[in-house]
Enzyme design. Structure first.
Site, PDB file in Angstrom:
ATOM      1  N   THR A   1      -3.457  -5.737   9.294  1.00 27.76           N
ATOM      2  CA  THR A   1      -3.245  -5.313  10.687  1.00 27.76           C
ATOM      3  C   THR A   1      -4.301  -4.323  11.150  1.00 27.76           C
ATOM      4  O   THR A   1      -4.751  -4.360  12.296  1.00 27.76           O
ATOM      5  CB  THR A   1      -1.841  -4.685  10.812  1.00 27.76           C
ATOM      6  OG1 THR A   1      -0.875  -5.714  10.623  1.00 27.76           O
ATOM      7  CG2 THR A   1      -1.622  -4.028  12.157  1.00 27.76           C
TER       8      THR A   1
ATOM      9  N   SER B   1      -2.109  -9.480   4.092  1.00 27.19           N
ATOM     10  CA  SER B   1      -1.595  -8.916   2.835  1.00 27.19           C
ATOM     11  C   SER B   1      -1.191  -9.951   1.793  1.00 27.19           C
ATOM     12  O   SER B   1      -1.460  -9.796   0.606  1.00 27.19           O
ATOM     13  CB  SER B   1      -0.319  -8.120   3.118  1.00 27.19           C
ATOM     14  OG  SER B   1      -0.591  -6.808   3.430  1.00 27.19           O
TER      15      SER B   1
ATOM     16  N   THR C   1      -0.417  -3.938   5.237  1.00 28.33           N
ATOM     17  CA  THR C   1       0.611  -3.053   4.656  1.00 28.33           C
ATOM     18  C   THR C   1       1.662  -3.812   3.857  1.00 28.33           C
ATOM     19  O   THR C   1       2.367  -3.211   3.052  1.00 28.33           O
ATOM     20  CB  THR C   1       1.326  -2.277   5.773  1.00 28.33           C
ATOM     21  OG1 THR C   1       1.893  -3.216   6.693  1.00 28.33           O
ATOM     22  CG2 THR C   1       0.376  -1.339   6.491  1.00 28.33           C
ATOM     23  N   ASP C   2       1.773  -5.128   4.066  1.00 29.28           N
ATOM     24  CA  ASP C   2       2.886  -5.858   3.439  1.00 29.28           C
ATOM     25  C   ASP C   2       2.835  -5.819   1.911  1.00 29.28           C
ATOM     26  O   ASP C   2       3.883  -5.883   1.255  1.00 29.28           O
ATOM     27  CB  ASP C   2       2.886  -7.325   3.906  1.00 29.28           C
ATOM     28  CG  ASP C   2       3.135  -7.462   5.403  1.00 29.28           C
ATOM     29  OD1 ASP C   2       3.465  -6.449   6.047  1.00 29.28           O
ATOM     30  OD2 ASP C   2       3.005  -8.587   5.919  1.00 29.28           O
TER      31      ASP C   2
END
Ligand code: ASP
Length: 331
Positions: free
Chosen positions: A16, A61, A90-91
């Site tokens: 992101t 991710s 971030t996942d």
């Protein structure tokens, strides 16, 4: 004599933090590490900063691989930078941070970060996260930590941190008891709870990258879980399994035979479903409790949640190390 200017390496994997509109109505990773860092105002902290940028990948991710993380470790081994910031989605940020905490034997600290709000949104958090990660990566007080996860001005120990919210800018948490190990304010890194340097080197330190990575499954047990789940896993050819049992690491009674059969076939790590704390080893003696499962040959995950246990078991098997010895480190 003037001090040598600090040297930062920014390595980028996508996510992101790098995403812009892609014509689908949504966003996808497109920006380079240099573009991401441009908005972080690093020159206002260090006017002489030497910053280098490397695009390791440009992916979401879920497409980050252990090979990419080994590429980052190779960069860390080669660079003469004082610290590295790694940006990614971030996942799976928690898994990358944890893998890097085991693999980064370079002596150059890596602070991983990302963003919850992409750069097209008001209040995008990427620049502030990069700034906080750079402060951490270049801080003498964090030099002994091979990897940290820095987010929302908090510094987390990769052994404990998890993504705990889908959209909040405070998405990362190290659980209700431990919390973050430090924070950043006024451009100062404060680390009151920094873990002590580990006395034993990581079992993976100095080892060459494996040619291939072992296939390890992760299964979370739920109420009414059918035993068939585990019979199927036994037939599927996995090299190992992480089982997230309910509570401290428990399964329904009628699953016990299938789970113990699996434990004879392959290393099975017994983790706990809550995801923080440590899996139990000597509390529950009922059928399906952890005492019987561990006596039957399962290996306790210790302080690792199931996702991190999956990374540790994958690495142990891929590097040809004994999983029980690797997991003893996490008791
Ligand atoms: N939601 C994600 C992120 O924060 C997308 C990804 O992980 O790639 O970056």
């Amino acid at each position: 004599m003037p001090d040598t200017p600090l040297h930062l390496l920014v390595a980028a994997l996508g996510g992101t933090i790098a995403s812009t509109a892609d014509g689908s109505g949504g966003v996808a990773p497109a920006l380079s590490g240099a573009e991401i860092a441009a908005a972080a105002g690093l020159d206002r902290i260090w006017p002489d900063l030497q910053a280098d940028f490397t695009q390791v990948a440009q992916v979401s991710s879920a497409n980050v691989t252990l090979d990419m993380l080994h590429d980052v470790v190779d960069l860390a081994r080669r660079t003469d930078a004082d610290g590295i910031v790694l940006t990614q989605g971030t996942d799976t940020l928690e898994e990358s941070a944890f893998a890097l905490s085991l693999l980064n034997d370079s002596g150059t600290p890596i602070a991983v970060t990302g963003a919850m709000r992409n750069p097209t949104l008001p209040g995008a958090d990427g620049p502030a996260n990069v700034r906080a990660a750079a402060l951490t990566a270049l801080s003498p007080s964090a030099r002994h930590l091979p990897a940290t996860l820095v987010f929302n001005d908090e510094i987390h120990d990769p052994h404990h941190v998890r993504k705990a919210h889908v959209s909040s800018t405070a998405a990362f948490s190290s659980g209700p008891v431990l919390g973050a190990i430090g924070w950043i304010s006024e451009d100062v890194v404060r680390l009151p709870h920094a873990p002590h340097p580990r006395t034993a080197a990581s079992p993976f330190a100095g080892l060459p990258r494996p040619d291939a990575f072992a296939a390890v499954a992760l299964a979370e047990v739920g109420l009414g879980e059918p035993a068939e789940t585990f019979d199927r896993l036994g037939e599927a050819g996995f090299a190992g399994l992480v089982l997230a049992g309910v509570g401290g690491g428990h399964v329904p009674e009628d699953l016990v035979p299938a789970v113990l059969r699996l434990g004879e076939q392959m290393p099975v790590i017994l983790a706990s479903r809550p995801g923080s704390g440590a899996s139990l080893t000597r509390t529950y003696g009922y059928v399906g409790g952890e005492i019987g499962l561990l006596e039957g040959g399962l290996i306790p995950a210790g302080i690792l949640d199931a996702r991190k246990a999956r990374i540790a078991l994958t690495l142990a098997l891929s590097y040809g190390l004994d999983p029980a010895e690797v997991f003893a480190r996490f008791r």
